[in-house]
Enzyme design. Structure first.
Site, mmCIF file in Angstrom:
data_model
loop_
_atom_site.group_PDB
_atom_site.id
_atom_site.type_symbol
_atom_site.label_atom_id
_atom_site.label_comp_id
_atom_site.label_asym_id
_atom_site.label_seq_id
_atom_site.Cartn_x
_atom_site.Cartn_y
_atom_site.Cartn_z
ATOM 1 N N HIS A 94 -37.817 -50.459 -6.526
ATOM 2 C CA HIS A 94 -36.362 -50.578 -6.684
ATOM 3 C C HIS A 94 -35.973 -50.589 -8.162
ATOM 4 C CE1 HIS A 94 -36.766 -54.746 -8.066
ATOM 5 N NE2 HIS A 94 -37.672 -54.893 -7.099
ATOM 6 N N GLU A 126 -41.163 -57.774 -0.462
ATOM 7 C CA GLU A 126 -41.944 -58.368 -1.544
ATOM 8 C C GLU A 126 -42.622 -59.654 -1.072
ATOM 9 O OE1 GLU A 126 -43.960 -58.352 -3.897
ATOM 10 O OE2 GLU A 126 -42.677 -57.763 -5.600
#
Length: 432
Positions: free
Chosen positions: A236, A312
């Site tokens: 990202h 994550e």
């Protein structure tokens, strides 16, 4: 007897989705472009578009000289092997397409060759021009096509091959040019292609460039296994926490992108759109990955699927802290975490071993779902490094020896025999 080369390609932005094909007929002796054909065919699969490109190229060659010998070059392993008779055509919807293609010329006049996608730029660009025209509600027009010039420029500017053994024919940028799905689909019913004959005297330099930039595929590469599932891994874009190098996992404040991060996502999306190889987008459920994926999806005209398992790691009590702050407050826990992949961050976070188990399960699930296709996974530092670590068979401590920048691209291909090939890592050229 005249000899032609037919190069053909097709694509679908969604598989099935908006689809188009492109094909080009070349003079085998000079490399001169004789005919270009392209068409937007509506919603179809990659296989349908590839077969339609083959048909258009064969028909164009037949119109030039029905007695000519034709050598077909395509980057679709499925079409090449089926038309060569080495692979059975199992799906009933594929059989009519192959039968029609086989009847254009008498048996024995046509031969087939698989080529890497990097060597099929001309037809690929025609197919993408056709899909772009369809998106605008238009049909492809030869008068506005720049496919031949674009392909020639791309070949001339191609970098020297680099990367791990077995991927030398592709080079780093070709890591994003994954195979298309060998999925079956019903034939399209759209009208005949728009084709245009090229004036004779087109530059022979095209053939010279083509010959000079052709690179042989190493013999050990698993070409007989069909197209791999290729994961293009996009970290990202930046959040407000990224430049401060703070722990930002799945258990923290779930920050959105910063202005810098949104710009990075736009650049990544534009670069991926130019390559035109992504067939699906899968994102972690966290805000920063979903926002990055949404921006890229607008460039590619695709929908985003959310997959929780590529989120994550949960860093527990370390969320939002810098490394120095964690060392100051939780020195013993940090030392254990750095030395033991099963150690959890303070406060009940997730160990690297647990993350690896989760990512391995997600990998297997996604490889099965996207077999033979190229899918963009928008994820985070630890998951992306873990995909690479597992593909390499490296020990867990390898995670600490990888640098992964915000909005960087990596790529791993997964073959039908279970082997994996890391094709790209931490590419940020699109951000410069």
């Amino acid at each position: 007897m005249r000899e032609f080369i037919v190069e053909a390609d097709g694509g679908s932005r969604g598989n099935p989705g908006p689809a188009g094909y492109g094909s080009v007929v070349l003079d085998a002796a000079t490399g001169e472009t004789l005919v270009e054909a392209a068409e937007y065919i509506g919603v179809a699969t990659n296989n349908v578009a590839e077969y339609r490109g083959l048909l258009a190229g064969l028909r164009a060659a037949h119109e030039l000289d029905p007695s000519a010998k034709v050598h077909v070059r395509m980057d679709s392993k499925l079409v090449v092997e089926q038309m060569s008779g080495r692979w059975k055509i199992k799906h009933p919807d594929m059989k009519p397409l192959a039968a029609v293609a086989a009847r254009v010329f008498p048996p024995g006049q046509v031969t087939y060759e698989w080529i890497p996608r990097e060597q099929n730029k001309h037809a690929d660009r025609l197919a993408n021009e056709a899909m772009d025209a369809g998106k605008r509600g238009e049909q492809w027009s030869p008068t506005t096509s720049t496919a031949e010039l674009d392909a020639r420029a791309a070949r001339a500017a191609a970098p020297e091959p680099s990367g791990p053994p077995g991927d030398a024919a592709a080079g780093a940028r070709a890591a994003l040019a994954g195979g298309r799905a060998p999925a079956a689909a019903a034939p399209s019913t759209s009208a005949d292609a728009t084709a245009t004959a090229r004036p004779s005297g087109a530059a022979k330099a095209d053939a010279d460039v083509r010959a000079a930039t052709a690179v042989a595929t190493p013999g050990w590469a698993p070409a007989d296994l069909g197209a791999p599932a290729t994961f293009v891994l996009l970290r990202h874009g930046e959040t407000p926490l990224t430049p401060q190098k703070r722990f930002s996992g799945s258990g923290g404040t779930n920050p959105s992108l910063s202005d810098v991060g949104r710009d990075q996502a736009e650049r990544a999306g534009a670069a991926l759109a130019r390559r035109g190889t992504i067939q699906a987008i899968v994102a972690s459920p966290l805000a920063r990955t979903r926002e990055t994926a949404g921006i890229v999806a607008r460039h590619l005209g695709l929908e985003v699927t959310v997959e929780d398992e590529i989120r994550e790691t949960d860093f527990g009590a370390w969320e939002g802290l810098t490394f120095a702050e964690v060392r100051e407050r939780y020195a013993d826990d940090l030392n254990r975490w750095l030395a033991d992949p099963t150690a959890e961050p303070s406060g009940g976070g997730e160990s690297f071993a647990a993350t690896a188990t989760r990512i391995a399960a997600a990998r297997d699930k996604l490889v099965a779902a996207y077999a033979g296709r190229t899918v963009l996974l928008v994820s985070h530092v630890t998951p992306i490094k873990t995909f690479v670590q597992l593909a390499l068979g490296a020990p867990p401590e390898a995670l600490f020896r990888m640098e992964l920048s915000a909005a960087a691209l990596s790529a791993v291909a997964y073959y039908a025999d279970g082997n994996a090939s890391v094709r790209l890592f931490n590419d940020t050229s699109h951000l410069r």
